[in-house]
Scaffold this motif. Structure first.
Motif, mmCIF file in Angstrom:
data_model
loop_
_atom_site.group_PDB
_atom_site.id
_atom_site.type_symbol
_atom_site.label_atom_id
_atom_site.label_comp_id
_atom_site.label_asym_id
_atom_site.label_seq_id
_atom_site.Cartn_x
_atom_site.Cartn_y
_atom_site.Cartn_z
ATOM 1 N N LEU A 269 0.843 -1.194 0.000
ATOM 2 C CA LEU A 269 0.000 0.000 0.000
ATOM 3 C C LEU A 269 0.874 1.239 0.000
ATOM 4 O O LEU A 269 2.040 1.196 0.385
ATOM 5 N N GLU A 270 0.296 2.347 -0.445
ATOM 6 C CA GLU A 270 0.982 3.633 -0.404
ATOM 7 C C GLU A 270 0.010 4.701 0.073
ATOM 8 O O GLU A 270 -1.207 4.606 -0.164
ATOM 9 N N VAL A 271 0.570 5.712 0.755
ATOM 10 C CA VAL A 271 -0.227 6.820 1.286
ATOM 11 C C VAL A 271 0.229 8.106 0.611
ATOM 12 O O VAL A 271 1.426 8.340 0.431
ATOM 13 N N ARG A 272 -0.737 8.922 0.221
ATOM 14 C CA ARG A 272 -0.415 10.226 -0.352
ATOM 15 C C ARG A 272 -0.988 11.325 0.529
ATOM 16 O O ARG A 272 -2.168 11.304 0.898
ATOM 17 N N THR A 273 -0.090 12.270 0.871
ATOM 18 C CA THR A 273 -0.462 13.439 1.667
ATOM 19 C C THR A 273 -0.155 14.696 0.856
ATOM 20 O O THR A 273 0.287 14.614 -0.293
ATOM 21 N N ASN A 274 -0.361 15.854 1.452
ATOM 22 C CA ASN A 274 -0.029 17.092 0.755
ATOM 23 C C ASN A 274 1.458 17.189 0.454
ATOM 24 O O ASN A 274 1.865 17.868 -0.491
ATOM 25 N N ILE A 275 2.276 16.470 1.253
ATOM 26 C CA ILE A 275 3.729 16.541 1.080
ATOM 27 C C ILE A 275 4.195 15.724 -0.115
ATOM 28 O O ILE A 275 5.051 16.158 -0.889
ATOM 29 N N PRO A 283 0.864 1.744 -6.892
ATOM 30 C CA PRO A 283 0.346 1.119 -5.662
ATOM 31 C C PRO A 283 -0.751 0.088 -5.925
ATOM 32 O O PRO A 283 -1.597 0.274 -6.801
ATOM 33 N N ARG A 284 -0.731 -1.002 -5.149
ATOM 34 C CA ARG A 284 -1.857 -1.941 -5.175
ATOM 35 C C ARG A 284 -3.015 -1.392 -4.351
ATOM 36 O O ARG A 284 -4.176 -1.638 -4.658
ATOM 37 N N ARG A 285 -2.663 -0.672 -3.299
ATOM 38 C CA ARG A 285 -3.671 -0.016 -2.454
ATOM 39 C C ARG A 285 -3.225 1.417 -2.241
ATOM 40 O O ARG A 285 -2.075 1.662 -1.890
ATOM 41 N N LEU A 286 -4.145 2.355 -2.416
ATOM 42 C CA LEU A 286 -3.802 3.774 -2.335
ATOM 43 C C LEU A 286 -4.736 4.469 -1.355
ATOM 44 O O LEU A 286 -5.965 4.380 -1.483
ATOM 45 N N SER A 287 -4.141 5.144 -0.367
ATOM 46 C CA SER A 287 -4.915 5.872 0.635
ATOM 47 C C SER A 287 -4.600 7.353 0.535
ATOM 48 O O SER A 287 -3.438 7.768 0.641
ATOM 49 N N LEU A 288 -5.635 8.154 0.287
ATOM 50 C CA LEU A 288 -5.465 9.593 0.103
ATOM 51 C C LEU A 288 -5.771 10.325 1.400
ATOM 52 O O LEU A 288 -6.911 10.316 1.873
ATOM 53 N N HIS A 289 -4.745 10.959 1.964
ATOM 54 C CA HIS A 289 -4.920 11.783 3.157
ATOM 55 C C HIS A 289 -4.880 13.266 2.775
ATOM 56 O O HIS A 289 -4.939 14.120 3.657
ATOM 57 N N THR A 292 -8.966 14.969 -2.221
ATOM 58 C CA THR A 292 -9.127 14.072 -3.369
ATOM 59 C C THR A 292 -9.076 14.839 -4.687
ATOM 60 O O THR A 292 -8.450 14.392 -5.656
ATOM 61 N N ASP A 293 -9.728 16.005 -4.752
ATOM 62 C CA ASP A 293 -9.718 16.769 -6.007
ATOM 63 C C ASP A 293 -8.321 17.266 -6.348
ATOM 64 O O ASP A 293 -7.948 17.334 -7.526
ATOM 65 N N HIS A 294 -7.512 17.583 -5.326
ATOM 66 C CA HIS A 294 -6.130 17.993 -5.582
ATOM 67 C C HIS A 294 -5.318 16.817 -6.122
ATOM 68 O O HIS A 294 -4.508 16.996 -7.043
ATOM 69 N N TYR A 295 -5.548 15.635 -5.560
ATOM 70 C CA TYR A 295 -4.798 14.466 -6.035
ATOM 71 C C TYR A 295 -5.174 14.139 -7.481
ATOM 72 O O TYR A 295 -4.308 13.749 -8.281
ATOM 73 N N MET A 296 -6.444 14.271 -7.831
ATOM 74 C CA MET A 296 -6.853 13.982 -9.209
ATOM 75 C C MET A 296 -6.114 14.873 -10.202
ATOM 76 O O MET A 296 -5.837 14.468 -11.336
ATOM 77 N N LEU A 297 -5.757 16.101 -9.775
ATOM 78 C CA LEU A 297 -5.049 17.028 -10.641
ATOM 79 C C LEU A 297 -3.540 16.823 -10.609
ATOM 80 O O LEU A 297 -2.865 16.902 -11.644
ATOM 81 N N GLU A 298 -2.987 16.519 -9.426
ATOM 82 C CA GLU A 298 -1.538 16.531 -9.243
ATOM 83 C C GLU A 298 -0.909 15.154 -9.094
ATOM 84 O O GLU A 298 0.309 15.012 -9.212
ATOM 85 N N GLY A 299 -1.706 14.122 -8.822
ATOM 86 C CA GLY A 299 -1.150 12.793 -8.592
ATOM 87 C C GLY A 299 -0.452 12.234 -9.824
ATOM 88 O O GLY A 299 -0.901 12.438 -10.958
ATOM 89 N N SER A 300 0.660 11.488 -9.592
ATOM 90 C CA SER A 300 1.469 10.949 -10.691
ATOM 91 C C SER A 300 1.545 9.433 -10.679
ATOM 92 O O SER A 300 2.334 8.855 -11.423
ATOM 93 N N CYS A 301 0.753 8.784 -9.861
ATOM 94 C CA CYS A 301 0.821 7.319 -9.762
ATOM 95 C C CYS A 301 0.201 6.656 -10.986
ATOM 96 O O CYS A 301 -0.696 7.199 -11.625
ATOM 97 N N ASP A 302 0.687 5.452 -11.277
ATOM 98 C CA ASP A 302 0.066 4.573 -12.260
ATOM 99 C C ASP A 302 -0.986 3.751 -11.509
ATOM 100 O O ASP A 302 -0.649 2.949 -10.644
ATOM 101 N N HIS A 303 -2.253 3.951 -11.839
ATOM 102 C CA HIS A 303 -3.342 3.315 -11.086
ATOM 103 C C HIS A 303 -3.903 2.065 -11.756
ATOM 104 O O HIS A 303 -4.881 1.502 -11.273
ATOM 105 N N LEU A 304 -3.305 1.639 -12.848
ATOM 106 C CA LEU A 304 -3.883 0.528 -13.600
ATOM 107 C C LEU A 304 -3.847 -0.786 -12.823
ATOM 108 O O LEU A 304 -4.575 -1.722 -13.152
ATOM 109 N N SER A 305 -2.984 -0.866 -11.794
ATOM 110 C CA SER A 305 -2.907 -2.080 -10.972
ATOM 111 C C SER A 305 -3.501 -1.879 -9.580
ATOM 112 O O SER A 305 -3.458 -2.789 -8.752
ATOM 113 N N THR A 306 -4.052 -0.706 -9.324
ATOM 114 C CA THR A 306 -4.591 -0.401 -7.996
ATOM 115 C C THR A 306 -5.865 -1.196 -7.739
ATOM 116 O O THR A 306 -6.789 -1.191 -8.544
ATOM 117 N N ARG A 307 -5.897 -1.886 -6.577
ATOM 118 C CA ARG A 307 -7.059 -2.693 -6.211
ATOM 119 C C ARG A 307 -7.934 -2.031 -5.153
ATOM 120 O O ARG A 307 -9.112 -2.356 -5.037
#
Length: 634
Positions: A269-275, A283-289, A292-307
């Motif tokens: 799993l991986e966690v994403r914060t403002n930092i 990540p297989r598992r992704l937790s957004l701290h 969410t709208d900011h992550y949709m714009l700025e996130g760089s992860c490959d989500h095709l394998s995220t469960r």
């Protein structure tokens, strides 16, 4: 840890081969061969447990196994999605896309062959580096040291903070492998977060962490897993339920840090914060701290394998943008906690292509309409819509054969008709639903034969508390919640025979109903809450005139009541051990300690000093204690 990952994939493959074999047409034989290869790998992993820290060669081979396992899972899950999308097309579209389907079949066949070659390389490397199966187990037996000795060894030449961290890490290292994914899972939660245990257990089950058992339910097995983590001081109990089970828990910051760090190594799993919002990953598992709208714009992860995807930020975000983002990036998703989204029904309207979804939860307090397309998610086990103002469920719920927990809110949530021969055998929780004529008929016809927990609402027209007396067919039901008691209950005849816990919330006939419930032979836990619509305290009379009332009752909780009368006949409530008073007033005297000789504890929350003084009469004996929480007001 990797042996657990391989185990999870093996169980997933077994489930697919058993229930979705028709979707694997053309590649089923190769999937079975791959399953056999994984069984061989599992034996190697078991023997190599703990050795990767000593030998880089072993670590390299285990990393190869991790990568090939995840790759295989992605290939098979993606193929199933593609097959389903193809089959949902009309006949003409299927014909026009026939060539595309043939290419898809060829591609997955090629990918499986590539994976088999990688498995061969793993065995070649094992032999090349002279990694012998069984030797690490033997070495561990010969060189075993106790935890205490290891701690002492690690104290040498290190700072005190490092000692603490190493001791904490050792607690994880000595944890049996079957508990490790459950423990690491606590990394999804924000720091110092109070965790709802029942939701946690539903997540564990949906993830596949909890094995099926011939004797115990998966929920009971999961509770045992949690108790083991608590016993090892890895998790802290925050509060307990009326029946003594853990209601909420927390994890210490140092232990949470271990969960996150260990999870990175295994891509668990991986966690994403403002930092670190823009940090790359797969990540297989992704937790957004973060938002969410900011992550949709700025996130760089490959989500095709995220469960699994979790959103913990409490700021609302746009549901339509979120839906588009999900459809584009998370095709293999199994668990979805949308967090604080406004209009989450728009998200659920068009996610039928996310066929692997097992768990959906939203925290949306807006009006909620479900479309029947939700029933195309045939793997769904938990649908948690608490907090939303849900209206009627659309027809087709019987299609969700794996559904275990259905949580709803609102005063108008009703069930649609279920065809005669359709039965939801796996449904354990149905709460909250309007208990009208149609719903009662569904229950009487045995549509939910294994129901354990039922929540009903009597606020809407067409409901009647008398319908409770037609639920004797629910033989497995142990917990019931009744919202808005608008009529007196005449008798307990016809109620579920094995009910042990009842919660009553609001209504004008609480007193009459509670006094009738005293005749239930197995009732052990009773909670009465006065407020539902109005903020005024509900005038309540507890009259146990029958000496046989509440013979098995162990816990009595009363909240937001103005108790104007409390009389106990001699012999009533002979087993009561815990009394909880929360925000109540007493316009009457309460029974003396001789009436409740078995009482061991009285808990008082947010009540006046006068109430506290009256309750002193119940704790005159040394075996009963009084605990006051919150400031007692004058």
């Amino acid at each position: 840890m990797m042996d657990t990952v391989v185990n999870l994939l093996l169980e997933n493959l077994s489930d697919i081969l058993k229930s979705e074999a028709k979707l694997l047409y053309g590649v089923e034989a190769k999937v079975k061969l791959f399953q056999q290869e994984l069984e061989r790998i599992k034996g190697f992993l078991k023997d190599s447990e703990g050795k990767q820290d000593e030998f880089e060669t072993v670590k390299a081979v285990i990393n190869q196994i991790k990568n090939v396992t995840y790759e295989a899972e992605d290939v098979i899950d993606k193929y199933i999605v593609d097959v389903v999308i193809h089959r949902r097309r009309g006949l003409l579209d299927q014909f026009l896309h026939g060539f595309d389907h043939a290419i898809m079949l060829h591609n997955v066949d090629t990918q499986i062959e590539t994976i088999k070659d990688k498995i061969k390389d793993i065995y070649d490397n094992k032999d090349k580096y002279n990694i012998v199966e069984g030797e690490s187990s033997k070495a561990k037996k010969e060189e075993a040291v106790t935890v205490a000795e290891e701690v002492q060894k690690r104290r040498t030449n290190v700072e005190e903070d490092d000692v603490v961290k190493k001791i904490v890490r050792l607690s994880y290292e000595t944890l049996p492998s079957k508990y490790k994914p459950c423990f690491l899972y606590f990394g999804i939660y924000p720091e110092d977060y109070e965790i709802n245990v029942r939701q946690l257990i539903q997540l564990w089950i949906a993830e596949g962490f909890i094995p099926e058992d011939d004797i115990m339910s998966q929920e009971d097995v999961a509770e045992e897993y949690l108790e083991e983590l608590i016993r090892r001081n890895l998790i802290r109990v925050e509060s307990r339920r009326t029946d003594g089970g853990v209601k909420t828990c927390r994890i210490h910051d140092l232990l949470r840090e271990i969960c996150i760090n260990e999870s990175k190594d295994d891509n668990f799993l991986e966690v994403r914060t403002n930092i670190n919002i823009s940090k790359e990953g797969k990540p297989r598992r992704l937790s957004l701290h973060c938002r969410t709208d900011h992550y949709m714009l700025e996130g760089s992860c490959d989500h095709l394998s995220t469960r699994s995807l979790f959103s913990f930020n409490k700021v609302n975000y746009d549901a339509l943008e979120y839906r588009t983002w999900l459809q584009k990036n998370f095709k293999l998703l199994r668990l979805l906690d949308m967090g604080q989204v406004k209009g989450s029904s728009f998200v659920l309207d068009e996610i039928e292509d996310l066929i692997h979804l097992r768990y959906i939860r939203t925290r949306d307090n807006s009006s909620f309409f479900l479309k029947s397309s939700i029933y195309d998610l045939w793997n769904l086990e938990t649908l948690d819509l608490r907090g939303s103002k849900l209206f009627d469920l659309p027809p087709g719920i019987w299609k969700l054969e794996r559904l275990r927990h259905l949580h709803m809110s609102g005063s108008q949530a009703t069930l649609s008709d279920i065809p005669r021969r359709k039965i939801l055998f796996n449904l354990k929780t149905l709460s909250v639903v309007c208990l009208d004529k149609k719903t009662v008929q569904q229950l009487e016809e045995g549509k939910f034969p294994n129901l354990r927990k039922l929540g009903v609402n009597f606020f809407s027209p067409g409901t009647s508390i008398e319908y409770l007396q037609r639920l004797q067919c629910l033989k497995h039901l142990s917990t019931m919640k009744v919202i808005y008691v608008d009529q007196p209950l005449g008798s307990v005849k016809g109620l579920p025979p094995n009910i042990t816990k009842i919660t009553l919330v609001g209504g004008f006939y609480l007193s009459e109903t509670v006094n009738i419930l005293g005749s239930l032979p197995k009732l052990r836990y009773l909670k009465i809450s006065g407020k539902y619509i109005s903020d005024e305290l509900n005038r309540f009379k507890l009259e146990c005139s029958d000496s046989e009332s509440f013979q098995q009752l162990q816990v009595l909780k009363m909240k937001d009541l103005d108790i104007v009368s409390w009389n106990l006949s001699q012999g009533a409530m002979p087993a009561l051990q815990l009394l909880v008073i929360n925000g109540c007033e007493f316009s009457t005297n309460i029974p003396n300690d001789q009436s409740l000789k078995t009482l061991k504890e009285v808990q008082v929350f947010w009540s006046s000093q006068e109430v506290v003084e009256k309750l002193q009469n119940l704790v005159l004996n040394d075996e009963c204690k009084l605990t006051v929480y919150g400031a007692a007001h004058q």
